[in-house]
Design a protein around this motif. Sequence first.
Motif, PDB file in Angstrom:
ATOM      1  N   ARG A   9       0.864  -1.195   0.000  1.00 44.42           N
ATOM      2  CA  ARG A   9       0.000   0.000   0.000  1.00 44.42           C
ATOM      3  C   ARG A   9       0.889   1.230   0.000  1.00 44.42           C
ATOM      4  O   ARG A   9       1.867   1.300   0.755  1.00 44.42           O
ATOM      5  N   TYR A  10       0.573   2.200  -0.865  1.00 43.51           N
ATOM      6  CA  TYR A  10       1.354   3.436  -0.904  1.00 43.51           C
ATOM      7  C   TYR A  10       1.354   4.062   0.504  1.00 43.51           C
ATOM      8  O   TYR A  10       0.304   4.215   1.124  1.00 43.51           O
ATOM      9  N   THR A  11       2.547   4.393   1.004  1.00 49.59           N
ATOM     10  CA  THR A  11       2.694   4.793   2.407  1.00 49.59           C
ATOM     11  C   THR A  11       1.918   6.058   2.757  1.00 49.59           C
ATOM     12  O   THR A  11       1.309   6.150   3.817  1.00 49.59           O
ATOM     13  N   ASP A  51       3.068  12.909 -16.903  1.00 48.96           N
ATOM     14  CA  ASP A  51       3.632  13.043 -15.556  1.00 48.96           C
ATOM     15  C   ASP A  51       2.865  12.095 -14.649  1.00 48.96           C
ATOM     16  O   ASP A  51       1.649  12.219 -14.491  1.00 48.96           O
ATOM     17  N   ILE A  52       3.579  11.157 -14.048  1.00 44.89           N
ATOM     18  CA  ILE A  52       2.924  10.095 -13.270  1.00 44.89           C
ATOM     19  C   ILE A  52       3.152  10.328 -11.782  1.00 44.89           C
ATOM     20  O   ILE A  52       4.267  10.616 -11.356  1.00 44.89           O
ATOM     21  N   GLY A  53       2.081  10.195 -10.998  1.00 46.57           N
ATOM     22  CA  GLY A  53       2.175  10.483  -9.569  1.00 46.57           C
ATOM     23  C   GLY A  53       2.412  11.969  -9.390  1.00 46.57           C
ATOM     24  O   GLY A  53       3.326  12.397  -8.677  1.00 46.57           O
ATOM     25  N   SER A  54       1.556  12.763 -10.039  1.00 50.11           N
ATOM     26  CA  SER A  54       1.788  14.213 -10.181  1.00 50.11           C
ATOM     27  C   SER A  54       1.776  14.982  -8.868  1.00 50.11           C
ATOM     28  O   SER A  54       2.286  16.104  -8.814  1.00 50.11           O
ATOM     29  N   GLY A  55       1.155  14.435  -7.838  1.00 51.32           N
ATOM     30  CA  GLY A  55       1.136  15.140  -6.545  1.00 51.32           C
ATOM     31  C   GLY A  55       0.483  16.490  -6.667  1.00 51.32           C
ATOM     32  O   GLY A  55      -0.673  16.614  -7.079  1.00 51.32           O
ATOM     33  N   ALA A  56       1.230  17.543  -6.351  1.00 51.28           N
ATOM     34  CA  ALA A  56       0.682  18.909  -6.394  1.00 51.28           C
ATOM     35  C   ALA A  56       0.517  19.414  -7.830  1.00 51.28           C
ATOM     36  O   ALA A  56      -0.050  20.492  -8.040  1.00 51.28           O
ATOM     37  N   GLY A  76      -1.226  11.883 -14.350  1.00 47.54           N
ATOM     38  CA  GLY A  76      -1.899  10.709 -13.788  1.00 47.54           C
ATOM     39  C   GLY A  76      -1.485  10.490 -12.351  1.00 47.54           C
ATOM     40  O   GLY A  76      -0.308  10.591 -12.021  1.00 47.54           O
ATOM     41  N   ASP A  77      -2.457  10.196 -11.500  1.00 46.18           N
ATOM     42  CA  ASP A  77      -2.143   9.955 -10.078  1.00 46.18           C
ATOM     43  C   ASP A  77      -3.249   9.060  -9.503  1.00 46.18           C
ATOM     44  O   ASP A  77      -4.406   9.160  -9.912  1.00 46.18           O
ATOM     45  N   LEU A  78      -2.875   8.234  -8.528  1.00 51.74           N
ATOM     46  CA  LEU A  78      -3.880   7.446  -7.800  1.00 51.74           C
ATOM     47  C   LEU A  78      -4.969   8.368  -7.273  1.00 51.74           C
ATOM     48  O   LEU A  78      -6.146   8.044  -7.328  1.00 51.74           O
ATOM     49  N   LYS A  79      -4.547   9.507  -6.722  1.00 52.38           N
ATOM     50  CA  LYS A  79      -5.482  10.502  -6.162  1.00 52.38           C
ATOM     51  C   LYS A  79      -5.052  11.868  -6.674  1.00 52.38           C
ATOM     52  O   LYS A  79      -4.238  12.551  -6.054  1.00 52.38           O
ATOM     53  N   VAL A  96      -0.426   3.390 -11.910  1.00 50.81           N
ATOM     54  CA  VAL A  96       0.640   3.005 -12.854  1.00 50.81           C
ATOM     55  C   VAL A  96       0.976   1.512 -12.762  1.00 50.81           C
ATOM     56  O   VAL A  96       1.588   0.951 -13.665  1.00 50.81           O
ATOM     57  N   ARG A  97       0.548   0.855 -11.659  1.00 53.62           N
ATOM     58  CA  ARG A  97       0.823  -0.581 -11.542  1.00 53.62           C
ATOM     59  C   ARG A  97      -0.076  -1.398 -12.463  1.00 53.62           C
ATOM     60  O   ARG A  97       0.320  -2.436 -12.967  1.00 53.62           O
ATOM     61  N   THR A  98      -1.310  -0.918 -12.656  1.00 55.00           N
ATOM     62  CA  THR A  98      -2.304  -1.778 -13.307  1.00 55.00           C
ATOM     63  C   THR A  98      -3.007  -1.150 -14.503  1.00 55.00           C
ATOM     64  O   THR A  98      -3.513  -1.874 -15.357  1.00 55.00           O
ATOM     65  N   ALA A 111       8.331  10.563 -13.696  1.00 54.21           N
ATOM     66  CA  ALA A 111       7.749  10.123 -12.419  1.00 54.21           C
ATOM     67  C   ALA A 111       8.767  10.401 -11.320  1.00 54.21           C
ATOM     68  O   ALA A 111       9.890   9.884 -11.375  1.00 54.21           O
ATOM     69  N   ARG A 112       8.369  11.237 -10.351  1.00 54.89           N
ATOM     70  CA  ARG A 112       9.278  11.571  -9.230  1.00 54.89           C
ATOM     71  C   ARG A 112       8.686  11.044  -7.937  1.00 54.89           C
ATOM     72  O   ARG A 112       7.528  11.333  -7.614  1.00 54.89           O
ATOM     73  N   LEU A 113       9.484  10.288  -7.202  1.00 54.25           N
ATOM     74  CA  LEU A 113       9.096   9.750  -5.884  1.00 54.25           C
ATOM     75  C   LEU A 113       7.825   8.908  -5.962  1.00 54.25           C
ATOM     76  O   LEU A 113       6.937   9.009  -5.111  1.00 54.25           O
ATOM     77  N   MET A 116       9.771   4.247  -6.214  1.00 58.55           N
ATOM     78  CA  MET A 116      10.408   3.700  -5.007  1.00 58.55           C
ATOM     79  C   MET A 116       9.385   3.080  -4.068  1.00 58.55           C
ATOM     80  O   MET A 116       9.694   2.176  -3.300  1.00 58.55           O
ATOM     81  N   HIS A 117       8.130   3.556  -4.136  1.00 60.10           N
ATOM     82  CA  HIS A 117       7.087   3.064  -3.230  1.00 60.10           C
ATOM     83  C   HIS A 117       6.423   1.785  -3.728  1.00 60.10           C
ATOM     84  O   HIS A 117       5.664   1.163  -2.986  1.00 60.10           O
ATOM     85  N   LEU A 118       6.642   1.426  -5.001  1.00 66.68           N
ATOM     86  CA  LEU A 118       5.850   0.361  -5.615  1.00 66.68           C
ATOM     87  C   LEU A 118       6.665  -0.918  -5.766  1.00 66.68           C
ATOM     88  O   LEU A 118       7.676  -0.924  -6.478  1.00 66.68           O
TER      89      LEU A 118
HETATM   90  C1  LIG Z   1       5.566  11.174  -2.683  1.00 64.66           C
HETATM   91  S1  LIG Z   1       4.315  11.763  -3.770  1.00 64.66           S
HETATM   92  C2  LIG Z   1       5.283  12.602  -4.993  1.00 64.66           C
HETATM   93  C3  LIG Z   1       4.478  13.634  -5.745  1.00 64.66           C
HETATM   94  C4  LIG Z   1       5.247  14.363  -6.857  1.00 64.66           C
HETATM   95  N1  LIG Z   1       5.636  13.468  -7.923  1.00 64.66           N
HETATM   96  C5  LIG Z   1       6.463  15.046  -6.294  1.00 64.66           C
HETATM   97  O1  LIG Z   1       7.575  14.501  -6.397  1.00 64.66           O
HETATM   98  O2  LIG Z   1       6.319  16.138  -5.729  1.00 64.66           O
HETATM   99  C6  LIG Z   1       3.837  10.305  -4.659  1.00 64.66           C
HETATM  100  C7  LIG Z   1       2.641  10.527  -5.582  1.00 64.66           C
HETATM  101  O3  LIG Z   1       2.440   9.330  -6.344  1.00 64.66           O
HETATM  102  C8  LIG Z   1       1.084   8.963  -6.299  1.00 64.66           C
HETATM  103  N2  LIG Z   1       1.013   7.506  -6.432  1.00 64.66           N
HETATM  104  C9  LIG Z   1       1.287   6.564  -5.498  1.00 64.66           C
HETATM  105  N3  LIG Z   1       1.097   5.340  -5.994  1.00 64.66           N
HETATM  106  C10 LIG Z   1       0.709   5.495  -7.295  1.00 64.66           C
HETATM  107  C11 LIG Z   1       0.340   4.595  -8.336  1.00 64.66           C
HETATM  108  N4  LIG Z   1       0.337   3.281  -8.134  1.00 64.66           N
HETATM  109  N5  LIG Z   1      -0.018   5.109  -9.539  1.00 64.66           N
HETATM  110  C12 LIG Z   1      -0.028   6.450  -9.743  1.00 64.66           C
HETATM  111  N6  LIG Z   1       0.289   7.355  -8.780  1.00 64.66           N
HETATM  112  C13 LIG Z   1       0.652   6.879  -7.571  1.00 64.66           C
HETATM  113  C14 LIG Z   1       0.589   9.471  -4.955  1.00 64.66           C
HETATM  114  O4  LIG Z   1      -0.827   9.617  -4.921  1.00 64.66           O
HETATM  115  C15 LIG Z   1       1.340  10.789  -4.840  1.00 64.66           C
HETATM  116  O5  LIG Z   1       0.647  11.849  -5.449  1.00 64.66           O
END
Ligand SMILES: C[S@@+](CC[C@H](N)C(=O)[O-])C[C@H]1O[C@@H](n2cnc3c(N)ncnc32)[C@H](O)[C@@H]1O
Length: 266
Positions: A9-11, A51-56, A76-79, A96-98, A111-113, A116-118
């Motif tokens: 699970r994403y932390t 841009d994947i996991g775009s955050g802000a 694209g982002d989970l949330k 991005v996993r599925t 994709a930044r940060l 590493m979580h996946l």
């Molecule tokens: C630590 S934040 C980094 C946000 C941004 N990329 C940055 O570096 O400022 C990780 C981001 O990745 C998204 N994320 C986590 N798991 C993901 C997944 N499986 N697919 C797409 N996005 C994911 C989270 O929702 C979060 O917005």
Amino acid sequence: MPTAETTGRYTFDNDIPAAAEQLDHLAELLDPHSQRVLANTGVGPGWRCFDIGSGAGTIATWLAGRVGADGYVVAGDLKPHHVPAHHGIEVRRFDVRTDEVPAHAFDVIHARLVLMHLPERERVLHRLAQALAPGGYLVISDFHWSTASDLVLHAPNSGDEALFDLFNRTLADIAVRNGADLTWARRIHATMRAAGLAEVYTEIDVQSWAGGQSGCLLDRANSFQLEGQLRRAGMSHGQLEQVRALLLHPDFVRLSPLLLTSVGRK
Ligand SMILES: C[S@@+](CC[C@H](N)C(=O)[O-])C[C@H]1O[C@@H](n2cnc3c(N)ncnc32)[C@H](O)[C@@H]1O
């Protein structure tokens, strides 16, 4: 895939109130580095970006400014609800996993940060490499997150260093239990080569973070986001309050994690 020992699970969680603060600090700390590396690819008018996991959403917004009306940016982002509305950005709820990578040929995928979580990071990187247009760039950044006890450059009181080390180690252990790999950043380069990308190179960003400024405020926001998990992992309320005070103290200075950004070309 997640192993039996990890939750997969994403932390962190973009729904938690402290998330906006966490994402804003990441952007402030890391966007200058990411923008410089992305600009070196030549990204400009007409380019197609993902841009994947775009955050802000700050990098997606910056890319939209570079590519102009003839290009486009998918964020694209989970949330994805922290990504601001912008006429040049298509915001997608995306795992991005599925999920299928959008069927565009991308000139830049960033994709930044995230990886590493996946636990599926290597497979994900291979899929992203395939989604590039010929000549397109994959730009992946992750923290090499040290849990060594030598990160504190200055602390106001004796005992502060041990307290910070405990906090950093506990946070890192939580991330690892959730499937993060703290040293993956060092393998991005080799994984890009294995995925068939060419011209691979790696840039590194490291900073000193002082109490009360963005880096330490990021640590502090993380302490609120993960309060429940930190308490369950053994940190007391008092220790968390002490570490939060330390992270506001201007005489506390720590070394940041190393941000490794690898760039590869199809
Ligand atoms: C630590 S934040 C980094 C946000 C941004 N990329 C940055 O570096 O400022 C990780 C981001 O990745 C998204 N994320 C986590 N798991 C993901 C997944 N499986 N697919 C797409 N996005 C994911 C989270 O929702 C979060 O917005």
